[in-house]
Design a protein around this motif. Structure first.
Motif, PDB file in Angstrom:
ATOM      1  N   GLY A  89       0.808  -1.218   0.000  1.00 26.98           N
ATOM      2  CA  GLY A  89       0.000   0.000   0.000  1.00 26.98           C
ATOM      3  C   GLY A  89       0.837   1.263   0.000  1.00 26.98           C
ATOM      4  N   VAL A  90       1.947   1.244  -0.765  1.00 28.67           N
ATOM      5  CA  VAL A  90       2.854   2.398  -0.822  1.00 28.67           C
ATOM      6  C   VAL A  90       2.975   2.876  -2.263  1.00 28.67           C
ATOM      7  N   PRO A  91       3.456   4.109  -2.478  1.00 29.21           N
ATOM      8  CA  PRO A  91       3.569   4.632  -3.842  1.00 29.21           C
ATOM      9  C   PRO A  91       4.601   3.881  -4.670  1.00 29.21           C
ATOM     10  N   LEU A  92       4.333   3.796  -5.976  1.00 28.28           N
ATOM     11  CA  LEU A  92       5.283   3.258  -6.939  1.00 28.28           C
ATOM     12  C   LEU A  92       5.812   4.428  -7.761  1.00 28.28           C
ATOM     13  N   VAL A  93       7.131   4.614  -7.745  1.00 26.74           N
ATOM     14  CA  VAL A  93       7.750   5.756  -8.428  1.00 26.74           C
ATOM     15  C   VAL A  93       8.534   5.256  -9.632  1.00 26.74           C
ATOM     16  N   PRO A  94       8.077   5.522 -10.855  1.00 26.82           N
ATOM     17  CA  PRO A  94       8.829   5.107 -12.043  1.00 26.82           C
ATOM     18  C   PRO A  94      10.023   6.027 -12.273  1.00 26.82           C
TER      19      PRO A  94
END
Length: 227
Positions: A89-94
């Motif tokens: 449940g954490v952000p995914l940073v491309p």
């Protein structure tokens, strides 16, 4: 903590603390065995954090290397990063993998295990080329300029033929003679994500930078099947 995952060349996994310090870094140089090792590398990094800190890793975001890289390899890393981010449940940073390589070059970050350091540290205003093998007698090239001690991408990534001389005017050498990056630092990848999160920047779209379209494509019309 930020978990960084890149499979654009080999497979690299790292975890950094909130201040950017390296807590774990594990690398496989195998350019084709991404799916076989990615799970073990992630688990190994989590175990290393627990060994060093005495507590489970509290991952706040996941940085995913977007390439450029081969179709299958990139899909493995991006899928793993996305699954971990969704599960926690954490952000995914491309993050573009070449951006991580440029940061590692400019800041003289130690090369991942088994990879040689590439070139001397660039100076302010100097152009920097990140060059990776694209196979088929081609190279993937991104060009950066050092601004404020950090690399800013001004061109690419794009494919360049190894025999091409189009970078000669900028670097005094053709692309094939420039230092080639043979491993991507997952530490640098995670640090870029950390900086973007702190700055409140948009996370960006999850758009892989494939070197080229996959060799296997769907037919334009359905195949006829006899009765």
């Amino acid at each position: 903590m930020i978990l960084g995952i890149d499979t654009s060349i080999g497979t690299a996994v790292a975890i950094i603390a909130d201040d950017g310090a390296v807590l774990a870094e594990i690398v496989s140089a195998d350019a084709r065995g991404h799916a076989e090792v990615i799970g073990d590398l992630i688990v190994g990094a989590l175990v290393e954090v627990r060994r060093r800190t005495g507590a489970d890793a509290r991952i706040a975001a996941v940085a995913a290397g977007m390439g450029p890289g081969p179709f299958t390899g990139l899909r493995v890393g991006i899928a793993a990063a996305n699954a971990f981010a969704v599960g926690r449940g954490v952000p995914l940073v491309p993050v573009a993998s070449h951006d991580a390589a440029a940061l590692a070059r400019v800041t003289r970050l130690a090369a991942p295990s088994g990879a040689a350091s590439v070139g001397a540290a660039p100076v302010e205003g100097e152009p920097v080329a990140i060059v990776t093998d694209a196979r088929r007698r081609e190279l993937a090239v991104s060009v950066y300029r050092v601004e404020g001690g950090l690399p800013v991408r001004i061109e690419g990534p794009r494919l360049v033929e190894r025999a091409s001389t189009e970078l000669l005017d900028l670097f005094g050498e053709p692309a094939s003679a420039l230092p080639e990056t043979t491993a991507i630092s997952a530490v640098a990848l995670a640090r870029i994500a950390l900086a973007r999160l702190r700055a409140g920047e948009p996370l960006g779209e999850l758009e892989p930078l494939y070197l080229r379209a996959p060799d296997v494509t769907l037919p334009a019309t359905p195949k006829k099947v006899g009765s």
